[in-house]
Design an enzyme around this catalytic site. Structure first.
Site, short mmCIF file in Angstrom:
data_model
loop_
_atom_site.label_atom_id
_atom_site.label_comp_id
_atom_site.label_asym_id
_atom_site.label_seq_id
_atom_site.Cartn_x
_atom_site.Cartn_y
_atom_site.Cartn_z
N SER A 52 1.01 -1.16 -0.20
CA SER A 52 -0.09 0.13 -0.11
C SER A 52 0.74 1.34 0.07
CB SER A 52 -1.13 0.13 1.23
OG SER A 52 -0.13 -0.01 2.41
N HIS A 72 -5.39 -4.62 -2.66
CA HIS A 72 -5.01 -3.70 -3.73
C HIS A 72 -4.96 -4.19 -5.00
CE1 HIS A 72 -4.28 -0.52 -0.83
NE2 HIS A 72 -3.76 -1.36 -0.15
N LYS A 97 -12.20 -1.08 -1.27
CA LYS A 97 -11.52 -0.30 -2.32
C LYS A 97 -11.97 -0.57 -3.72
CE LYS A 97 -7.27 -0.73 0.37
NZ LYS A 97 -7.92 -1.19 1.71
#
Length: 390
Positions: free
Chosen positions: A177, A205, A237
């Protein structure tokens, strides 16, 4: 009436000292409530696919709340599991290529669950030095022997595993991240196969950005569904909602139901969040090009910023990290960007393992070319002295 007795001393005086130290180092953090509709161009959040305000995502949340109520009403093992949760778990597992899935109230809770339930005191946990704080905390709570290896170093993982007899777990982010770099998943997987260890990958991610149609980094690496591989991810996300999940072999999921404290003792994910995530997942299945667009935007941001002299990490997914001269400079830089109409992330210690402060930019699939150019112009115009190599 109750009597209030003053404390003989200020028992929290030490907080004033700690705050003074943080302020001098430029590390004070403050809450900044945003309005429902912000005038700022947002490159700070993690809405990689631009789905959090998509009509289908919002409708999924609204319909779920109207049908199931505002809250889950209890832990997943009592009343907190609805048919909607089970539906989301089936579709998440199928989309990402795993046998089964289990949904949690957050990605943080999912990581704590996976690490503590699979890496107990009888096991060795090998953890990449760049891992997210939730993995670090999971290692601490697991009370397992933990070996922290240098970032992205399969050979170091091999040596750590070779020195241990018994159960072992190698845990890593898929995309880190801070700098947005990808883990050497193929190398880590080879080490695990050689040592007979399990591989746990946080794909927070990667989901929605990497792999065929956004199926994630493990799918891209050909590791999805492998019998020794477990994945965690967030719904907050790319899917624009809230919550987390663990995916893996069905027997691993059954074990978590019986052993993971953040599952057993936590209230279930709110139905609205589950409904929103499910709607986004179905939208991504229909529009797989969103994943490639997010990567394209990241590449354009990186190329434009580095061409102008800024130092940035080459993005492997949708995170673009730009180095700042100091923590205080990063804080001022982010504030100046905000004044100019651009919201960017600001990463400072202890959020950065190497102590180097950064601006963190989110490459969203729904950004237009004009918005990308505007963001680059603002970042360059507000760059502090020492940020460029020109």
């Amino acid at each position: 009436m109750p009597q209030h007795h003053p404390a003989p001393v200020d028992v929290f005086a030490w907080i004033d000292d700690a705050e003074s130290v943080r302020r001098e180092a430029g590390l004070v953090r403050t809450l900044r409530p945003r309005p429902a509709v912000s005038p700022l161009l947002d490159l700070a959040g993690n809405d990689y696919l631009g789905l959090t305000r998509h009509p289908e995502t919002v409708r999924g949340a609204r319909e779920a709340a109207e049908r199931w109520g505002a809250g889950a009403t209890g832990s997943r093992l009592v009343t907190g599991t609805t048919e909607l949760h089970a539906e989301l778990e089936r579709e998440l597992a199928a989309f990402c290529g795993f046998e089964a899935a289990l949904v949690f109230s957050s990605g943080y809770a999912a990581n704590l669950a996976a690490v503590t339930a699979l890496g107990d005191r009888d096991a060795l946990v090998v953890s990449d030095a760049g891992n997210h704080a939730s993995i670090v905390d999971g290692c601490r709570l697991a009370r397992a022997a933990t070996a922290v290896i240098p970032h992205a170093d399969p050979e170091a993982a091999r040596k750590a595993l070779a020195a241990h007899e018994g159960r072992a777990l190698l845990v890593t982010d898929s995309v880190f991240s801070v700098d947005g770099d990808a883990a050497p998943l193929a190398g880590y997987a080879a080490v695990c196969r050689e040592a007979g260890a399990a591989l746990l990958v946080d794909d927070a991610h990667g989901l929605g950005v990497l792999g065929e149609g956004g199926r994630g980094a493990l799918h891209e690496a050909g590791l999805a569904g492998a019998p020794y591989v477990v994945a965690t991810l967030t719904l907050s996300k790319s899917l624009g909602s809230q919550g987390g999940a663990v995916l893996g072999p069905a027997k691993v999921i059954r074990h978590l139901v019986n052993a993971a404290r953040t599952f057993i003792f936590d209230t279930g994910l709110a139905p609205a969040a589950a409904g929103a995530a499910l709607a986004s997942l179905r939208l991504l299945r229909r529009e797989p090009e969103r994943a490639g667009r997010a990567r394209e935007v990241a590449g354009r941001l990186y190329g434009a910023l580095t061409a102008s002299g800024l130092t940035a990490a080459r993005p492997d997914a949708a995170v673009v990290s730009v180095r700042a001269p100091s923590a205080s400079a990063a804080l001022r830089w982010a504030a100046d960007c905000r004044e100019a109409g651009l919201s960017v992330g600001c990463f400072r210690p202890p959020s950065v393992p190497d102590g180097i402060s950064r601006l963190r930019l989110t490459a969203r699939a729904d950004l237009t070319g004009e918005e990308i150019d505007r963001a680059v112009a603002v970042i360059l115009a507000t760059a502090p002295a020492g940020a460029t190599d020109r």
